[in-house]
Design an enzyme around this catalytic site. Structure first.
Site, short mmCIF file in Angstrom:
data_model
loop_
_atom_site.label_atom_id
_atom_site.label_comp_id
_atom_site.label_asym_id
_atom_site.label_seq_id
_atom_site.Cartn_x
_atom_site.Cartn_y
_atom_site.Cartn_z
N GLY A 192 39.07 37.07 33.81
CA GLY A 192 38.62 38.19 33.80
C GLY A 192 37.69 38.33 32.47
CD GLN A 249 42.72 38.71 40.68
OE1 GLN A 249 42.72 39.32 41.53
NE2 GLN A 249 40.97 38.78 40.74
CG ASP A 299 34.46 41.98 35.75
OD1 ASP A 299 35.40 43.03 36.19
OD2 ASP A 299 34.78 41.31 35.00
CG ASN A 356 37.15 46.42 36.99
OD1 ASN A 356 36.89 45.89 35.88
ND2 ASN A 356 38.31 46.83 37.56
CE LYS A 357 38.51 41.29 40.61
NZ LYS A 357 37.94 40.25 42.29
O1 MRU Z 1 37.37 37.94 39.44
P1 MRU Z 1 37.99 38.72 38.16
O2 MRU Z 1 39.71 38.15 37.95
O3 MRU Z 1 38.43 37.61 36.94
O4 MRU Z 1 37.56 39.62 38.11
C1 MRU Z 1 38.15 40.45 37.03
C2 MRU Z 1 38.27 42.11 36.34
O5 MRU Z 1 38.14 42.89 37.48
C3 MRU Z 1 38.88 42.81 35.07
O6 MRU Z 1 39.56 43.84 35.65
C4 MRU Z 1 37.54 42.38 33.65
O7 MRU Z 1 37.24 41.88 34.50
C5 MRU Z 1 38.34 42.79 32.90
S1 MRU Z 1 39.18 41.52 32.10
C6 MRU Z 1 39.75 42.10 30.55
#
Ligand code: MRU
Length: 321
Positions: free
Chosen positions: A42, A175, A216, A226-227
């Site tokens: 995150g 997630q 991100d 983002n994800k």
């Molecule tokens: O690969 P991750 O689980 O770190 O990816 C996280 C995301 O894409 C979240 O949407 C982003 O970091 C925002 S968390 C408040």
């Protein structure tokens, strides 16, 4: 996350929801590894963890430049990591821990402000209880506390304004299914988990009032990493005329990037796709492409909500916004 006299403690997100295991890390190297292997994940949370990683380097008298380089190499996409380390770079050894603690405390306040802005904006565009679709985990474990997109959902829930959350599973690391479901259950927020590919049908069958996601890295024109899967949701929301909202702290904005083309996209191990719980599902030798993130063009985003403001398209960050 918790700083103690012995080390830096963090909840192992890989073991959730079945086990709540706290790990104690003792070196910046262990923190870098925890970020890389997603013990902590995150965008805001990895920025905070990296800052405490630097505090461990100082505690053990290690070379700060080496630690800084090692932590920067842990994950490439979330800019929060780099912004936190840039901030730490400018403080003397005696203040590194204090600075890390400040970054964490600020994130907590930021989450609350995003939640309040989100409440106001969503009530304007859609009065009454809302059906919200989200992806990944943007909650307590991904930040210092409340969360970003999930923080808005928490604040809406306090006001009885969540009719239902549709939470995307979030392949391949799940997630959504593991972490968001865990957080929503703990808070008794009404939700159903769906596989990522059910999002189109959910929107087509009018089960979604608004999509809210985290970020991100956000470029000056609003292009948002983002994800993986977020871009599909934005294209779908555009097609079905559903508002698509991004929630992120200002530590996720990259003022050095004019648009999303410069955002480094992490590519992760093939096994995340070819295996489930360590069991191979795909035939041996299956070639794989496993990007961890995608970039949603700013013109598919209805609003970006930070702790500072509610920004509406067209976006031009750093130019009078
Ligand atoms: O690969 P991750 O689980 O770190 O990816 C996280 C995301 O894409 C979240 O949407 C982003 O970091 C925002 S968390 C408040």
């Amino acid at each position: 996350m918790e700083w103690t006299d012995h080390g830096f403690r963090m909840l192992d997100q890989r073991r959730l929801p079945h086990q709540e295991v706290w790990l104690e890390l003792h070196s910046w190297f262990e923190v870098a590894e925890a970020i890389r292997n997603m013990t902590v994940r995150g965008a805001p949370a990895i920025g905070i963890a990296a800052a405490f990683g630097m505090a461990l380097a100082v505690r053990h008298g290690e070379d700060r430049e080496v630690a800084d380089r090692g932590l920067r190499a842990s994950r490439p996409t979330a800019v929060n990591l780099f912004i936190a380390l840039d901030r730490i770079k400018n403080v003397p050894d005696s203040e590194v821990l204090q600075e890390a603690q400040a970054i964490e405390a600020e994130d907590l306040a930021i989450n609350e402000a995003i939640g309040q802005h989100g409440l106001r904006f969503l009530n304007e565009i859609r009065p009454g209880p809302k059906r919200i679709l989200t992806i990944c985990n943007t909650g307590a474990v991904a930040t210092a506390g409340l969360g970003t997109a999930l923080g808005i959902i928490r604040v809406l829930h306090r006001h009885n304004l969540v009719a239902e959350v549709l939470s995307c599973e979030t392949r391949p690391r799940q997630q959504g299914l593991r972490l968001t479901a865990w957080e929503l259950l703990r808070e008794s927020i009404p939700f159903r988990s769906i596989v990522d590919s059910a999002a189109a049908f959910a929107m087509a069958s009018k089960q979604v009032d608004v999509v809210i996601v985290g970020a991100d890295r956000i470029a000056r024109n609003g292009d948002t990493a983002n994800k993986i899967g977020t871009l599909s949701l934005a294209v779908l929301a555009h097609h079905y005329r559903i508002p698509f909202v991004v929630a992120a702290p200002s530590t996720t904005f990259d003022s050095a990037l004019a648009d999303g083309r410069g955002i480094p996209i992490e590519e992760r191990d093939a096994e995340e796709i070819t295996e489930i719980e360590g069991e191979r599902v795909a035939p041996a030798g299956t070639p794989v492409w496993n990007p961890g993130f995608d970039v949603t063009p700013g013109d598919l985003i209805s609003a970006i909500i930070s702790e500072q403001s509610i920004y509406q398209a067209p976006f031009a960050f750093g130019v009078g916004q």
